[in-house]
Design a protein around this motif. Structure first.
Motif, mmCIF file in Angstrom:
data_model
loop_
_atom_site.group_PDB
_atom_site.id
_atom_site.type_symbol
_atom_site.label_atom_id
_atom_site.label_comp_id
_atom_site.label_asym_id
_atom_site.label_seq_id
_atom_site.Cartn_x
_atom_site.Cartn_y
_atom_site.Cartn_z
ATOM 1 N N ALA A 28 21.595 -9.455 47.158
ATOM 2 C CA ALA A 28 21.243 -9.533 45.740
ATOM 3 C C ALA A 28 19.732 -9.540 45.577
ATOM 4 O O ALA A 28 19.019 -10.169 46.364
ATOM 5 C CB ALA A 28 21.842 -10.794 45.123
ATOM 6 N N HIS A 29 19.267 -8.824 44.564
ATOM 7 C CA HIS A 29 17.832 -8.751 44.264
ATOM 8 C C HIS A 29 17.669 -8.788 42.751
ATOM 9 O O HIS A 29 18.365 -8.075 42.031
ATOM 10 C CB HIS A 29 17.252 -7.460 44.839
ATOM 11 N N VAL A 30 16.761 -9.609 42.274
ATOM 12 C CA VAL A 30 16.527 -9.765 40.842
ATOM 13 C C VAL A 30 15.140 -9.228 40.505
ATOM 14 O O VAL A 30 14.157 -9.554 41.168
ATOM 15 C CB VAL A 30 16.624 -11.247 40.420
ATOM 16 N N ILE A 31 15.075 -8.404 39.467
ATOM 17 C CA ILE A 31 13.799 -7.907 38.953
ATOM 18 C C ILE A 31 13.586 -8.561 37.591
ATOM 19 O O ILE A 31 14.372 -8.354 36.671
ATOM 20 C CB ILE A 31 13.808 -6.365 38.822
ATOM 21 N N THR A 32 12.539 -9.347 37.471
ATOM 22 C CA THR A 32 12.280 -10.083 36.229
ATOM 23 C C THR A 32 11.247 -9.417 35.332
ATOM 24 O O THR A 32 11.094 -9.795 34.175
ATOM 25 C CB THR A 32 11.802 -11.514 36.554
ATOM 26 N N LEU A 33 10.556 -8.420 35.843
ATOM 27 C CA LEU A 33 9.452 -7.793 35.109
ATOM 28 C C LEU A 33 9.879 -7.262 33.742
ATOM 29 O O LEU A 33 9.194 -7.482 32.738
ATOM 30 C CB LEU A 33 8.848 -6.654 35.938
ATOM 31 N N THR A 34 10.996 -6.564 33.682
ATOM 32 C CA THR A 34 11.403 -5.947 32.416
ATOM 33 C C THR A 34 11.746 -6.995 31.361
ATOM 34 O O THR A 34 11.426 -6.818 30.184
ATOM 35 C CB THR A 34 12.586 -4.995 32.640
ATOM 36 N N THR A 37 8.392 -8.649 30.183
ATOM 37 C CA THR A 37 7.597 -7.717 29.395
ATOM 38 C C THR A 37 8.239 -7.457 28.042
ATOM 39 O O THR A 37 7.550 -7.346 27.024
ATOM 40 C CB THR A 37 7.391 -6.402 30.175
ATOM 41 N N SER A 38 9.571 -7.379 28.009
ATOM 42 C CA SER A 38 10.261 -7.158 26.731
ATOM 43 C C SER A 38 9.988 -8.288 25.751
ATOM 44 O O SER A 38 9.742 -8.045 24.564
ATOM 45 C CB SER A 38 11.766 -7.018 26.960
ATOM 46 N N HIS A 39 10.028 -9.517 26.233
ATOM 47 C CA HIS A 39 9.755 -10.645 25.351
ATOM 48 C C HIS A 39 8.319 -10.594 24.806
ATOM 49 O O HIS A 39 8.102 -10.749 23.612
ATOM 50 C CB HIS A 39 9.965 -11.973 26.080
ATOM 51 N N ALA A 40 7.381 -10.369 25.682
ATOM 52 C CA ALA A 40 5.974 -10.468 25.289
ATOM 53 C C ALA A 40 5.438 -9.251 24.535
ATOM 54 O O ALA A 40 4.531 -9.392 23.712
ATOM 55 C CB ALA A 40 5.121 -10.708 26.535
ATOM 56 N N PHE A 41 6.011 -8.067 24.792
ATOM 57 C CA PHE A 41 5.399 -6.850 24.246
ATOM 58 C C PHE A 41 6.321 -6.023 23.359
ATOM 59 O O PHE A 41 5.982 -4.893 23.019
ATOM 60 C CB PHE A 41 4.848 -5.988 25.390
ATOM 61 N N TRP A 42 7.472 -6.543 22.972
ATOM 62 C CA TRP A 42 8.402 -5.775 22.145
ATOM 63 C C TRP A 42 7.758 -5.366 20.826
ATOM 64 O O TRP A 42 7.981 -4.278 20.310
ATOM 65 C CB TRP A 42 9.688 -6.557 21.892
ATOM 66 N N ARG A 43 6.935 -6.226 20.271
ATOM 67 C CA ARG A 43 6.309 -5.918 18.970
ATOM 68 C C ARG A 43 5.403 -4.697 19.045
ATOM 69 O O ARG A 43 5.186 -4.018 18.052
ATOM 70 C CB ARG A 43 5.564 -7.117 18.420
ATOM 71 N N PHE A 44 4.896 -4.372 20.240
ATOM 72 C CA PHE A 44 4.084 -3.162 20.398
ATOM 73 C C PHE A 44 4.969 -1.944 20.674
ATOM 74 O O PHE A 44 4.599 -0.829 20.360
ATOM 75 C CB PHE A 44 3.064 -3.340 21.526
ATOM 76 N N ALA A 68 6.446 -1.004 32.348
ATOM 77 C CA ALA A 68 7.177 -2.016 33.121
ATOM 78 C C ALA A 68 8.501 -1.454 33.629
ATOM 79 O O ALA A 68 8.873 -1.676 34.792
ATOM 80 C CB ALA A 68 7.424 -3.261 32.263
ATOM 81 N N TYR A 69 9.216 -0.728 32.782
ATOM 82 C CA TYR A 69 10.487 -0.135 33.212
ATOM 83 C C TYR A 69 10.263 0.939 34.272
ATOM 84 O O TYR A 69 11.016 1.026 35.249
ATOM 85 C CB TYR A 69 11.257 0.434 32.021
ATOM 86 N N ARG A 70 9.221 1.743 34.117
ATOM 87 C CA ARG A 70 8.925 2.759 35.133
ATOM 88 C C ARG A 70 8.581 2.103 36.475
ATOM 89 O O ARG A 70 9.023 2.552 37.528
ATOM 90 C CB ARG A 70 7.790 3.672 34.669
#
Length: 163
Positions: A28-34, A37-44, A68-70
């Motif tokens: 198992a591997h977890v990626i937390t970046l997306t 980033t979604s929380h902090a930058f969704w408004r942009f 972030a997704y890329r």
């Protein structure tokens, strides 16, 4: 940038562990970046649904979520290439992202994603609606392990070519 660095460290750690333990049954591997980033930058990402942002701030952050997704996709791609085609994979998200009315932060939506591929997975071209609650029972069946009948969710046997 800090979160991208953490994502890279997580990816390199996952690759090292996968290489060091040759006979793992479940990895198992977890990626937390997306998520972060979604929380902090969704408004942009979706500025029309939020109070106006300074033009320079908007320009500097408009692509932050896409980037972030890329980046996460590239790190996942490297791990999957290392694992090889003979590995059954489940990629799951416990939720999606969406605007949060009355807030400057991005929030959650119930719909996430689940992608399954590899040996034992029946290929399908159509999109299916599957609950996040079905992931664990389906994973247990794919691993040949029992699952409790009182678990929320069901094993999606049709995804495994069993139903």
């Amino acid at each position: 940038v800090r979160d991208a660095g953490e994502c890279l460290l997580q990816a390199r750690t996952a690759q090292a562990l996968a290489a060091r333990i040759p006979d793992w049954k479940l990895f198992a591997h977890v990626i937390t970046l997306t998520d972060r980033t979604s929380h902090a930058f969704w408004r942009f990402h979706d500025p029309d649904d939020y109070p106006p942002a300074d033009a320079a701030e908007l320009a500097a952050n408009r692509e932050r979520l896409h980037d972030a997704y890329r980046f996460a996709d590239a790190q996942l791609g490297e791990l999957l290439a290392m694992l090889g085609d003979d590995t059954t994979i489940f990629i799951a998200s416990d939720h999606g992202s969406a605007k949060t009315p009355g807030s400057e932060w991005g929030g959650h939506r119930l719909e996430g994603i689940w992608i399954a591929a590899g040996p034992g997975i029946r290929p399908a071209r159509e999109r299916r609606e599957i609950s996040v609650l079905d992931v664990t029972p389906t994973l247990l069946v794919a691993l040949g392990l029992p699952w409790a009948n009182d678990m929320d969710g069901v094993a999606r046997l049709e995804c495994l070519g069993l139903g």
